[in-house]
Scaffold this motif. Sequence first.
Motif, mmCIF file in Angstrom:
data_model
loop_
_atom_site.group_PDB
_atom_site.id
_atom_site.type_symbol
_atom_site.label_atom_id
_atom_site.label_comp_id
_atom_site.label_asym_id
_atom_site.label_seq_id
_atom_site.Cartn_x
_atom_site.Cartn_y
_atom_site.Cartn_z
ATOM 1 N N ASP A 71 6.707 -11.513 37.620
ATOM 2 C CA ASP A 71 8.018 -11.872 36.681
ATOM 3 C C ASP A 71 10.008 -12.361 37.079
ATOM 4 N N ALA A 72 9.891 -11.146 37.841
ATOM 5 C CA ALA A 72 11.452 -10.874 38.730
ATOM 6 C C ALA A 72 11.042 -13.091 39.074
ATOM 7 N N ARG A 73 10.354 -12.839 40.246
ATOM 8 C CA ARG A 73 10.057 -14.359 40.882
ATOM 9 C C ARG A 73 10.337 -15.130 39.832
ATOM 10 N N ASN A 74 9.226 -15.414 39.070
ATOM 11 C CA ASN A 74 9.327 -16.291 37.676
ATOM 12 C C ASN A 74 10.542 -16.354 37.747
ATOM 13 N N GLY A 81 13.998 -16.707 37.253
ATOM 14 C CA GLY A 81 14.628 -17.265 37.994
ATOM 15 C C GLY A 81 16.287 -16.388 38.401
ATOM 16 N N ASN A 82 16.299 -15.057 38.408
ATOM 17 C CA ASN A 82 17.302 -14.563 38.317
ATOM 18 C C ASN A 82 17.026 -14.063 39.923
ATOM 19 N N TYR A 83 16.637 -13.949 40.360
ATOM 20 C CA TYR A 83 15.830 -13.367 41.890
ATOM 21 C C TYR A 83 15.302 -14.476 43.076
ATOM 22 N N THR A 84 15.510 -13.688 44.277
ATOM 23 C CA THR A 84 15.336 -14.457 45.621
ATOM 24 C C THR A 84 13.867 -15.040 45.327
ATOM 25 N N THR A 85 13.908 -16.289 45.845
ATOM 26 C CA THR A 85 12.637 -17.211 46.207
ATOM 27 C C THR A 85 12.179 -17.611 47.000
ATOM 28 N N GLY A 86 11.323 -17.897 47.537
ATOM 29 C CA GLY A 86 10.549 -17.849 48.619
ATOM 30 C C GLY A 86 9.435 -16.720 49.433
ATOM 31 N N ASP A 87 10.179 -16.167 48.803
ATOM 32 C CA ASP A 87 9.693 -14.355 50.242
ATOM 33 C C ASP A 87 9.530 -13.463 49.217
ATOM 34 N N ASP A 88 7.658 -12.832 48.465
ATOM 35 C CA ASP A 88 7.803 -11.994 47.889
ATOM 36 C C ASP A 88 8.301 -10.467 48.083
ATOM 37 N N ASP A 89 8.423 -10.115 49.146
ATOM 38 C CA ASP A 89 9.108 -9.313 49.954
ATOM 39 C C ASP A 89 10.464 -9.336 49.707
ATOM 40 N N VAL A 90 11.592 -9.997 49.943
ATOM 41 C CA VAL A 90 13.015 -10.109 49.675
ATOM 42 C C VAL A 90 13.523 -9.510 47.464
ATOM 43 N N VAL A 91 12.179 -9.967 47.132
ATOM 44 C CA VAL A 91 12.404 -9.790 45.700
ATOM 45 C C VAL A 91 12.113 -8.640 45.947
ATOM 46 N N LEU A 92 10.940 -7.704 46.153
ATOM 47 C CA LEU A 92 10.845 -6.879 45.935
ATOM 48 C C LEU A 92 11.710 -5.634 46.434
ATOM 49 N N MET A 93 12.502 -6.372 47.413
ATOM 50 C CA MET A 93 13.533 -5.115 47.830
ATOM 51 C C MET A 93 15.330 -5.728 46.820
#
Length: 332
Positions: free
Chosen positions: A160-163, A165-177
């Motif tokens: 949900d965070a990845r989609n 538009g409020n977080y980083t895109t391209g790498d889910d590990d970065v979104v996780l952090m």
Amino acid sequence: MIKVNLETQNYNANSGIPNNDSNSKAENDNSIFESGNDSTLPESCINLIDLGFQYCGSMLRMAIELLKNKHKEEIDQNEKTQLENEENQNKIVDLNKQIDDYNQGPRGDCWLLSTLSALNGSESGKKLISDSITLNDNSATVTFPGIGYSVEIPNEVINDARNSGNYTTGDDDVVLMELAVEDAFSKIRNGEFQVPEELQYSINDNSDVLRAGYLSDLMYLMTGKLAHEEVNMTFWDRKFPGYELGDVNAFKDRIGGDMDYALDLKTNNPEGIVEILSMETDHNSYHAYSVKSISDDGYNITLVDPVNSSDEIIYTRDELRDRIVDIEYVQL
């Protein structure tokens, strides 16, 4: 043969008014429309009625078929949407416990992303990232030894965070952090964890806990260490004449005014030094970059911009001298 019972009433063809003429056919005993008698419709009328029924039936069948097709399309679309939602919700979100290429989102967390990229530039830093992430069946757990805290984040939340538009895109590990740091900072703000005063400044400074920060903010969570900082006095003397070093960043741990000292540390110990720097942008604000590497002679510095981490920028030390605001570093 169709028989109908027609009630006799003669009308004037032009006026529609009943015709009471004594010579009217209504008085003719031989009239086929005599009141009360069953009469047979002409064959042409029967054929016309039959065609009407056929046409109506055909149109009705077409309407039913259109409704069936529309209903089927709606069911197919609903099933497709439901399947996509289930796939997104159940997706194991490409976590590999390392930092790959990414693009910064709108949150202003260049400091966090640059710190992750700086860690990712050495084997010891990569291990620190990998050791902080535990992959579960449908979630991931991030551990911050610096404050003794772990947070489990479901795959659905990451997706949900990845989609969003409020977080980083391209790498889910970065979104996780990003999600994990956001959670930890929120708890620090609420007083659930005690951290040094140096971190309280940046963590409590903005309404958005991810917006604007420092190398220390993440490194303390991950290692319990605060960063050192070297301020570029050439920049500060030009930008803020008359300011004392303590006025610039009094909240930092140890602060100096020797940019070359920080760059020399990274040159001589590329594996052990995690380093980021900030530069002034064209919009009179500041943006953080990770120091990926420095040439053996210490002259060429390769930076990674979190806006697009796949792009590397190479500056000479002289080119950076008037642009760098400060350099932060931690020895692992």
